[in-house]
Scaffold this motif. Structure first.
Motif, PDB file in Angstrom:
ATOM      1  N   ASN A 283       0.828  -1.210   0.000  1.00 24.64           N
ATOM      2  CA  ASN A 283       0.000   0.000   0.000  1.00 24.64           C
ATOM      3  C   ASN A 283       0.861   1.258   0.000  1.00 24.64           C
ATOM      4  OD1 ASN A 283       0.896   0.142   2.616  1.00 24.64           O
ATOM      5  ND2 ASN A 283      -1.117   0.055   3.568  1.00 24.64           N
ATOM      6  N   LYS A 286      -0.169   4.623  -1.717  1.00 25.11           N
ATOM      7  CA  LYS A 286      -1.096   5.636  -1.184  1.00 25.11           C
ATOM      8  C   LYS A 286      -0.683   6.267   0.138  1.00 25.11           C
ATOM      9  CE  LYS A 286      -4.369   2.146   0.513  1.00 25.11           C
ATOM     10  NZ  LYS A 286      -5.750   1.737   0.608  1.00 25.11           N
ATOM     11  N   ALA A 298      -0.858  -1.624   6.605  1.00 28.01           N
ATOM     12  CA  ALA A 298      -0.898  -2.682   5.588  1.00 28.01           C
ATOM     13  C   ALA A 298      -1.748  -3.865   6.047  1.00 28.01           C
ATOM     14  CB  ALA A 298       0.519  -3.143   5.254  1.00 28.01           C
ATOM     15  N   ASP A 301      -5.274  -2.881   5.237  1.00 26.04           N
ATOM     16  CA  ASP A 301      -5.610  -3.010   3.818  1.00 26.04           C
ATOM     17  C   ASP A 301      -5.738  -4.475   3.409  1.00 26.04           C
ATOM     18  OD1 ASP A 301      -5.977  -0.387   3.173  1.00 26.04           O
ATOM     19  OD2 ASP A 301      -3.878  -0.032   2.665  1.00 26.04           O
ATOM     20  N   ASP A 305      -9.071  -6.004   1.789  1.00 25.72           N
ATOM     21  CA  ASP A 305      -9.031  -6.593   0.442  1.00 25.72           C
ATOM     22  C   ASP A 305      -9.246  -8.104   0.447  1.00 25.72           C
ATOM     23  OD1 ASP A 305      -8.476  -4.037  -0.330  1.00 25.72           O
ATOM     24  OD2 ASP A 305      -6.309  -4.351  -0.616  1.00 25.72           O
TER      25      ASP A 305
END
Ligand code: UT7
Length: 334
Positions: A283, A286, A298, A301, A305
């Motif tokens: 990540n 971003k 992370a 995320d 996801d």
């Protein structure tokens, strides 16, 4: 080791400041461009605080998020370990400041300084307090306001870093969950690398003065290539060795969550240990390098996801200033 009480991660909270700074924005401040930054680092944008926002504020917001998700009160927390290289001030510790902000009246706590490896050092440290049976709810916070120590005129460091915070809760594995939680760790330091990434001003060696400020000693100084080479070598070496001593290969890993300093470092490590790209959590595009916050951000995320599920083996890895380095192997428990 078979019957030891294991620590598992049971909740996560995150906070990044709302202000997004793109590579194009930076090209107006220093001589750089979007293509160079993306090609050399993988970063597209990062979040920066409004000037004067302290690390404890970001950390406390990440903890608030965690408490809501876990459905517990701040008073349930027994220990707060804060990983940061940008404490609000030398003292009190940022753990004290966060404890007060979230009103965790039963907790004690302290800070850990290990730069980009500090979140993993804090995770390992927190796990020991669970394993020893001394505590059952340990908060590990990784938070940094890197913009407070960046030289606004130095294009080699200004483009790399972002501000952010993440927090995890460690609790004991329940009966029957012996294969879950923090399974193993490997950490190293190599102080001979200290000269390649450091902030020379403001400490006892060079107390703050007009001279230290004029000499820009209160900013991050980095020999990027030296750090890069060490990071690639050390992250691969530690990752391979922790897998080997647990009789695992890259194929057994469900998610590889590395410190997000440079996409090329993450990819080089993943290739070396034979990881499928779908297992590599990235990540950095971003957030940039948020130092102590990269790994919890992370993790968040990866969960969002659908790349981190109960039962997955997770390999965490980091290298940072010091030099400091480490890997943690865990089986995801929620
Ligand atoms: O998390 C803490 C640990 N830190 C790290 O892991 C950072 C590790 N290092 C790195 O990620 C990389 O070394 C950097 C991203 C910092 C730099 O990438 P590099 O491929 O090592 O570039 P370089 O330092 O070799 O510089 C290449 C060229 C130089 O120009 P010349 O001498 O070839 O003309 C630099 O002056 O790129 C130039 N340069 C830039 N150009 C545009 C350096 N910074 C920039 C910039 N924009 N921001």
């Amino acid at each position: 080791m078979a019957n030891r009480r294991r620590a598992k991660i049971t909740a996560l909270g995150r906070y990044v400041p709302p202000r997004v700074v793109t590579n194009h924005d930076l090209s107006k401040l220093v001589d750089t461009n979007h293509e160079w930054i993306v090609e050399r680092t993988g970063i597209h944008e990062r979040h920066w605080v409004e000037k004067g926002t302290p690390t404890s504020e970001l950390g406390a917001k990440a903890v608030d998020d965690l408490l809501k998700r876990r459905g517990i009160e701040a008073d349930d927390i027994e220990l707060i370990i804060v990983a940061t290289v940008t404490p609000d001030m030398f003292f009190p510790s940022t753990a004290c400041l966060i404890q007060d902000k979230i009103r965790a009246t039963r907790a004690w706590g302290f800070d850990i300084s290990a730069a980009c490896s500090s979140f993993l050092y804090a995770l390992t440290t927190g796990a020991q307090f669970i394993e020893s049976g001394q505590h059952s709810k340990v908060l590990v916070v990784g938070a940094d306001v890197m913009t407070s120590i960046l030289n606004p005129e130095d294009r080699t460091t200004l483009i790399l870093f972002g501000d952010g915070a993440g927090a995890i809760l460690l609790e004991p594995c329940a009966e029957g969950e012996e294969a879950f939680g923090v399974l193993d760790y490997r950490h190293e330091i190599d102080g001979s690398g200290g000269e390649h990434l450091y902030m020379p001003g403001g400490g006892s060696l060079n107390p703050s003065s007009r001279e230290t400020v004029d000499g820009k000693m209160h900013y991050v100084h980095q020999n990027g290539q030296a750090v890069f080479k060490y990071a690639v070598r050390k992250m691969q070496e530690l990752s391979r060795s922790i897998l080997e001593r647990n009789n695992l290969t890259g194929a057994d890993i469900g998610a590889f969550i590395a410190h997000q300093a440079n996409l090329r470092i993450i990819d080089a490590t993943a290739n070396k240990i034979g990881l499928d790209q779908s297992k590599v959590i990235k990540n950095i595009h971003k957030y940039g390098n948020t130092t102590a916050a990269t790994i919890p951000l992370a993790i968040g995320d990866a969960i969002d996801d659908g790349k981190l599920k109960k039962g997955d083996l997770v390999l965490f890895a980091a290298v940072g200033a010091g030099f400091t380095s480490g890997c943690v192997l865990a089986r995801w428990a929620y």
